[in-house]
Write an enzyme that holds these catalytic residues in place. Structure first.
Site, PDB file in Angstrom:
ATOM      1  CD  GLU A  98       4.987  -3.975  -4.409  1.00 19.81           C
ATOM      2  OE1 GLU A  98       4.610  -3.244  -5.352  1.00 19.81           O
ATOM      3  OE2 GLU A  98       4.826  -5.203  -4.391  1.00 19.81           O
TER       4      GLU A  98
ATOM      5  N   GLY B 141       0.828  -1.203   0.000  1.00 17.02           N
ATOM      6  CA  GLY B 141       0.000   0.000   0.000  1.00 17.02           C
ATOM      7  C   GLY B 141       0.859   1.248   0.000  1.00 17.02           C
TER       8      GLY B 141
ATOM      9  CG  HIS C  92       0.517   8.339   5.499  1.00 18.00           C
ATOM     10  ND1 HIS C  92       1.129   9.129   6.458  1.00 18.00           N
ATOM     11  CD2 HIS C  92      -0.769   8.155   5.920  1.00 18.00           C
ATOM     12  CE1 HIS C  92       0.255   9.415   7.403  1.00 18.00           C
ATOM     13  NE2 HIS C  92      -0.899   8.839   7.107  1.00 18.00           N
TER      14      HIS C  92
ATOM     15  CB  CYS D  15       3.647   0.413  -6.591  1.00 22.01           C
ATOM     16  SG  CYS D  15       3.778  -1.305  -7.118  1.00 22.01           S
TER      17      CYS D  15
END
Length: 507
Positions: free
Chosen positions: A254, A232, A235, A288
């Site tokens: 990850e 995810g 943060h 990502c």
């Protein structure tokens, strides 16, 4: 017709929950697709207890028997791939092209490769014996219960990865679905159950956004949860990492990335431009590894931007973001619908607003300008039209992951400057280098802090035969194949000792 009810599954049966949340149709943002049960923190212990019972039996199961069960899962999965593609297009903002890629390539290969390399991944070691005949062995042991928190942006592949890899290593799994794709990820779990896997080996829980901090903390703090798997945002990943650190619970992460492409002076610019546009716009940039920063030699910057502009202009209708589903495109030849959009909205209005703010910051504070695409933001409907920016440096978007189809080009003059720029971005998941001199590109790759560097290839790359993961703010640990299985084991030393009596005078 009422909204479908999506239940938490514990021991393979619906688990009673006192609260719920809604998933709205990704097309109109109004219609309720599902009413989803939300697990509360007070019931975490019940889920863990179920998983622990299953783990104690599974860890004692031979690898060959585990493989036999997982091969049945593979056959069952192949039979249901079309249904998963359809559900992914309905529940999320995924286009049909990416949904097929997610289900029929990424997730399928994850399942196949993991099953194939189980025996190799779990082999032990024998250290050199001593003259006395002492033998030192090392074996791999499963952790126990793995709490897998998976996202929505490649929902089937990432759910599959969060399940199959820990299972292959001998663990039990508690899968926490994304609040944006609970039905789809629950459907993946159901395939395991249908194939004959003991149902409590994979328990699936859904959690409303407001309850996530407390429920996650309760799972991580439970003494029987022995490893956490999180994919995810950076943060949230840092919050999860801190929770795990305070409880001495190992975690594999990850996290976010800023897919950086370096275009050298001698690069094949047509190839580079093609790969940049594809890597930037696939799944609306919500990957990502998506291409977001293009570092280009100053002498070829204009030509590269011209080529990107030409590609975007020639595919204007394809690169139009629209909330309507294009699932029907997958049911007929693409040639019959050459103008149908391949992009949909981003995941939420919040994501669209963040993208808009970063775009405006780049133009108003740094003098950036759009050289390809026509920027447009419909925040209410989560629509972001793709745009490529000529940046001057210092823009917020250089380091901030937007998860939207916004890309910036940045100039460099020397190879060392390019390496420094690539490393100035705090993330490190996937990088590409385009250049004719592969030796130079390889030497550059060795200097760039990134989990993967692809020479003359796209930043979006996830081959199951090599380890996948990031460095720095992109996480730690590795997924995929042999390395992925080993990530969910710990090493245990066992020694065989010939009789030896100690002389207490030596103490």
């Amino acid at each position: 017709m009422g909204a479908e009810r999506i239940r938490c599954l514990v021991d393979g049966v619906p688990f009673p929950c006192q609260s719920s949340f809604q998933v709205r149709d990704a097309t109109d943002k109004v219609s309720v697709l599902h009413e989803v049960d939300s697990l509360s923190a007070e019931h975490v212990g019940d889920v863990v207890k179920s998983s622990q019972r299953a783990f104690e039996k599974w860890r004692a199961t031979d690898v060959t028997e585990r493989r036999s069960v997982l091969l049945k899962v593979l056959n069952q999965y192949r039979d249901q791939m079309d249904a998963l593609v359809e559900l992914e297009c309905r529940e999320t903002t995924t286009s049909v092209g990416f949904a097929n890629f997610d289900v029929k390539v990424l997730a399928l290969q994850c399942l196949e490769e993991t099953i194939c390399c189980m025996s190799a991944a779990l082999r032990g070691e024998l250290a050199p014996s001593t003259a006395s005949g002492k033998r030192l062995t090392v074996k791999r042991e499963p952790y126990g219960i793995v709490f897998s928190i998976v996202p929505w942006n490649a929902p089937v592949c990432l759910a599959m990865r969060g399940i199959i890899t820990p299972l292959a290593a001998g663990n039990a799994v508690i899968l926490k679905t994304s609040e944006y794709s609970p039905a789809l990820q629950a459907a993946v779990v159901s395939i395991f159950h249908q194939a004959g896997l003991p149902p409590s080996l994979v328990n699936v829980v859904h959690v409303a956004r407001g309850a996530m901090p407390e429920v996650t903390r309760t799972f991580v703090e439970h003494k029987l949860v022995r490893k956490v798997n999180f994919t995810g945002s950076t943060h949230v990943g840092r919050i999860v990492s801190q929770l795990c650190a305070s409880n001495d619970t190992p975690v594999v992460l990850e996290l976010g990335g800023k897919g950086c492409v370096v275009v050298l002076k001698d690069a094949d610019l047509a190839l580079a431009a093609n790969n940049i546009v594809f890597g930037a716009l696939l799944n609306q940039g919500q990957i990502c590894m998506a291409t977001t920063n293009v570092l280009v030699h100053v002498e070829v910057r204009k030509e590269l931007e011209d080529r990107i502009r030409e590609i975007v202009g020639n595919h204007r209708l394809l690169f139009r973001a629209d909330n309507s589903s294009n699932y029907d495109l997958g049911q007929r030849a693409a040639e019959t619908a050459p103008s149908q959009h391949r992009l949909r909205g981003v995941v939420s209005s919040e994501a669209a607003r963040t993208a808009k703010e970063s775009y405006e910051e780049a133009l108003s504070h740094h003098g950036a300008f759009a050289f390809a695409g026509e920027a447009a933001f419909d925040v209410e409907n989560s629509l972001v039209q793709p745009v490529f920016l000529h940046c001057t440096g210092g823009e917020d978007l250089f380091k901030k992951e937007l998860f939207a189809p916004i890309v910036g080009t940045f100039a460099f003059r020397t190879v060392s400057e390019a390496v420094q720029l690539a490393n100035d971005c705090v993330s490190g998941l996937s990088t590409s280098i385009f250049g004719q001199d592969e030796t130079q590109a390889y030497l550059m790759a060795s200097q760039i802090d990134s989990g993967a560097v692809h020479i003359n290839g796209c930043t979006v790359h996830d081959d199951q035969s090599v380890p996948h993961g990031g460095v720095r703010s992109s996480g730690n640990g590795r997924f995929s194949g042999l390395h992925g299985i080993q990530e969910f084991t710990y090493l245990k030393t066992i020694t065989y000792n010939p009789p030896h009596y100690y002389d207490f005078e030596l103490m």
